[in-house]
Design a protein around this motif. Structure first.
Motif, PDB file in Angstrom:
ATOM      1  N   HIS A  81       0.839  -1.203   0.000  1.00 34.18           N
ATOM      2  CA  HIS A  81       0.000   0.000   0.000  1.00 34.18           C
ATOM      3  C   HIS A  81       0.877   1.257   0.000  1.00 34.18           C
ATOM      4  N   TRP A  82       1.933   1.236   0.782  1.00 35.56           N
ATOM      5  CA  TRP A  82       2.880   2.355   0.856  1.00 35.56           C
ATOM      6  C   TRP A  82       3.446   2.642  -0.541  1.00 35.56           C
ATOM      7  N   THR A 105       2.413   1.635  -3.549  1.00 36.96           N
ATOM      8  CA  THR A 105       1.375   2.010  -4.517  1.00 36.96           C
ATOM      9  C   THR A 105       0.962   3.467  -4.353  1.00 36.96           C
ATOM     10  N   THR A 106       0.753   3.889  -3.113  1.00 35.49           N
ATOM     11  CA  THR A 106       0.370   5.278  -2.845  1.00 35.49           C
ATOM     12  C   THR A 106       1.451   6.243  -3.314  1.00 35.49           C
ATOM     13  N   LYS A 107       2.686   5.905  -3.037  1.00 36.86           N
ATOM     14  CA  LYS A 107       3.793   6.779  -3.428  1.00 36.86           C
ATOM     15  C   LYS A 107       3.910   6.872  -4.949  1.00 36.86           C
ATOM     16  N   TYR A 141       0.531   8.809  -6.323  1.00 32.91           N
ATOM     17  CA  TYR A 141       0.308  10.188  -5.908  1.00 32.91           C
ATOM     18  C   TYR A 141       1.586  10.983  -5.651  1.00 32.91           C
ATOM     19  N   CYS A 153       3.488   9.497   0.225  1.00 30.45           N
ATOM     20  CA  CYS A 153       2.865   8.537   1.134  1.00 30.45           C
ATOM     21  C   CYS A 153       2.899   9.157   2.521  1.00 30.45           C
ATOM     22  N   ILE A 176      -1.683   4.259   6.784  1.00 28.55           N
ATOM     23  CA  ILE A 176      -1.401   4.989   5.548  1.00 28.55           C
ATOM     24  C   ILE A 176      -2.631   5.808   5.202  1.00 28.55           C
ATOM     25  N   ASP A 178      -4.898   8.568   2.844  1.00 27.01           N
ATOM     26  CA  ASP A 178      -5.169   8.905   1.444  1.00 27.01           C
ATOM     27  C   ASP A 178      -4.521  10.266   1.169  1.00 27.01           C
ATOM     28  N   PRO A 179      -3.539  10.330   0.246  1.00 24.55           N
ATOM     29  CA  PRO A 179      -2.826  11.589   0.002  1.00 24.55           C
ATOM     30  C   PRO A 179      -3.725  12.731  -0.457  1.00 24.55           C
ATOM     31  N   ARG A 180      -4.886  12.413  -0.997  1.00 26.23           N
ATOM     32  CA  ARG A 180      -5.810  13.470  -1.437  1.00 26.23           C
ATOM     33  C   ARG A 180      -6.431  14.200  -0.261  1.00 26.23           C
ATOM     34  N   SER A 223       4.207  12.356  -8.677  1.00 27.73           N
ATOM     35  CA  SER A 223       4.237  10.960  -9.101  1.00 27.73           C
ATOM     36  C   SER A 223       5.069  10.803 -10.366  1.00 27.73           C
TER      37      SER A 223
END
Length: 167
Positions: A25-26, A28-30, A33, A36, A58, A60-62, A113
Motif C-alpha cells: 500500500h505504501w 502504490t500510494t507513493k 500520488y 505517502c 497509511i 489517502d494523500p488526497r 508521481s
C-alpha cells in the motif's frame, strides 16, 4: 534478550493490514500520488505525542495537506479518513507523520508521481510524432506560397519558381 517496543508495530502495523499489505500500500500510494503519508498512533505514555508507536495508518494523500508556519515548523492537516480512525479534520505536527515523497518539483513538501513527471516529455514526444506523420503524409514535400512586396515580371516569377522547385 529484551524485545524492541517497535517490533509489534513492524510485524502488524494496524488492525486491517499485515506487514506485506502495508508495504504494498505504501509503494502504490507513493507511485500513484507522489507522496505517502503514514499517521502514527501512540500509546500516550508520557503525554500527547510522546508514547511508543502502536499503530501505523497509511492516509489517502488526497486528504492530507502539508502546512508550514512562519517560523518554519511543519504540520499536516488531515481530513476525515475512516480507515485511520479520523472522524474529523485535525492538524498534527510533523513528528506524528511519516512523509515519504517522490521528487518534489515545485515544493519540498509535495512530491510528484512518476506518471505526472513523465507527462511533459510524453506529450512532447507525441506532438513530434504527429508533426512527423503530417509531414510524411504530404510526401515529405514542404509547401508554401511565394509573395513579393510589389509586382514582378513573368520572367522573374518563372525563375523564382524554378529555383524553389529545384530546391
Amino acid at each position: 534478550v529484551q524485545q524492541s517496543p517497535l517490533l509489534p508495530v513492524l510485524q502488524r502495523p494496524n488492525d486491517y493490514q499485515n506487514r506485506i499489505q502495508f508495504l504494498k500500500h505504501w509503494i502504490t500510494t507513493k507511485l500513484l500520488y507522489g507522496n505517502c503519508y503514514v499517521l502514527k498512533e501512540r500509546d500516550n505514555r508520557g503525554g500527547e505525542y510522546q508514547g511508543v508507536v502502536r499503530r501505523l495508518y497509511i492516509l489517502d494523500p488526497r486528504y492530507v495537506t502539508p502546512l508550514i508556519t512562519n517560523v518554519g515548523d511543519v504540520y499536516y492537516q488531515l481530513n476525515a479518513d475512516s480507515l485511520s480512525g479520523l472522524t474529523e479534520s485535525i492538524t498534527v505536527p510533523a513528528s506524528e507523520i511519516i512523509h515519504d515523497r517522490m521528487t518534489p518539483l515545485w515544493h519540498p513538501l509535495v512530491g510528484v508521481s512518476p506518471l505526472f513527471s513523465c507527462a511533459l516529455s510524453a506529450t512532447q514526444g507525441r506532438k513530434i510524432q504527429t508533426n512527423s506523420s503530417r509531414f510524411f503524409e504530404n510526401m515529405s514535400r514542404p509547401s508554401g506560397m511565394l509573395t513579393a512586396p510589389g509586382s514582378i515580371t513573368t520572367e522573374t516569377a518563372t525563375r523564382i519558381k524554378q529555383v524553389f522547385e529545384s530546391n
